[in-house]
Design a protein around this motif. Structure first.
Motif: not given
Length: 347
Positions: A1-23
């Motif tokens: 289960v890989t978290p995905i955020k949206f930034s700069q008009d694309i979905y981006q996979q993130e391995e590490r969760l960061k405070v303040g970012v939505g996934y």
């Protein structure tokens, strides 16, 4: 289960969760997941830097509920211009069983969509005392008709039909980008939560068929077409529902009409009436119909007809000789359609 955020008009996979970012996080089965961390009552460029870019961004929340009015931004560089939230665009959350939903409050543990002009850093802080939630941004929707779409998995999305009652440009109610493939979503083809045109197209993604469409708070009727082939699927009357069974139909066009244009009508002549009058009723298809007369207190004083009506106009006799003078209402209920016609009895 890989978290995905949206930034700069694309979905981006993130391995590490960061405070303040939505996934977006897709779990294989319904479950409750505990994520431990520190108590967060403020997000800014010094404590937890969260960069936002022009367009839509996914952002996180604090450890306490806060109103969206608490959201501010910092410039990307010293002395620069901070980004602003695009006026009248909502802050959205995504719910698995409802799709996108506009919110007025950020809730701990959830991620959100926000649209900005410019780029910089996301700021949000908890007040010393919790204030009341402002619903100013939602007031414009209170006058709109509601279109709900529910699928066989009990997921339900709600859209709004302006029907000439919303003065604002519908583009101001822009929705976030489509969620990842296979996730439930309903929206107008204009990519908005609200449709101001008379014949909007509704698109559906990730739904389990059959679908049930329902219109509420509306004074209009809609003919529903397959948006690709133009084939008529059925009619939606105020307060009624329509079932869509073909999974190949993922977009429908709604043709707005008055009930009279579809074929419903009721009239009484003469009006005012002294002794008797004719009640003329029209229906577009064979269905059970009840026609009744009610006094000013809402009490039924006469049952004019109760049975099956065939398409076209039918005339009934209304005898008012035994009724006292005053205001009355002829009510018609035909299938899911209902209407009322005011009649005055004189002596």
């Amino acid at each position: 289960v890989t978290p995905i955020k949206f930034s700069q008009d694309i979905y981006q996979q993130e391995e590490r969760l960061k405070v303040g970012v939505g996934y977006f996080v897709r779990f294989p089965n319904p479950d409750t997941t505990v994520i431990s961390g520190v108590l967060v009552k403020q997000i800014n460029s010094r404590l937890f830097p969260v960069r936002v870019y022009d367009g839509w961004n996914t952002v996180g929340a604090l450890s306490v509920p806060v109103n969206i009015d608490r959201i501010t931004f910092e410039p990307a560089t010293t002395g620069g211009t901070p980004p602003i939230r695009v006026p009248l665009t909502f802050v959205y959350e995504y719910q698995t069983n409802r799709g996108y939903r506009a919110v007025s409050e950020l809730t701990p543990g959830k991620g959100y969509w926000i649209k900005v002009r410019g780029q910089g850093f996301y700021n949000v802080s908890a007040p010393t005392t919790r204030g009341s939630t402002s619903d100013a941004e939602f007031a414009v929707l209170a006058t709109a008709a509601q279109l709900t779409i529910r699928d066989a998995a009990d997921r339900e999305g709600m859209l709004y039909l302006g029907e000439g009652r919303i003065a604002a440009d519908a583009s101001q109610f822009e929705m976030p980008p489509l969620p990842p493939h296979g996730m439930f979503d309903v929206r107008f083809s204009s990519n908005t939560l609200v449709a101001s045109d008379a014949n909007p197209i509704v698109r559906v993604q990730g739904a389990t068929y059959p679908l049930t469409l329902r219109v509420a708070k509306s004074t209009s009727a809609y003919t529903v077409l397959d948006a690709t082939t133009g084939e008529v699927i059925g009619r939606l009357l105020p307060g009624s529902s329509l079932t869509l069974t073909d999974p190949n139909v993922t977009a429908v066009r709604l043709l707005r009409q008055t009930p009279q244009e579809i074929g419903y009508d009721v009239s009484v002549t003469p009006n005012p009436v002294e002794q008797s009058a004719q009640v003329r009723v029209s229906v577009p298809e064979t269905q059970h119909t009840t026609i009744s007369l009610h006094n000013a207190l809402g009490q039924e004083v006469a049952r004019i007809f109760d049975g099956l009506l065939t398409p076209g106009q039918t005339t009934f006799e209304l005898n008012t000789e035994t009724l006292p003078a005053g205001a009355y209402i002829v009510k018609m209920l035909s299938g899911t359609y209902s209407t009322a016609y005011r009649v005055t009895v004189i002596r």
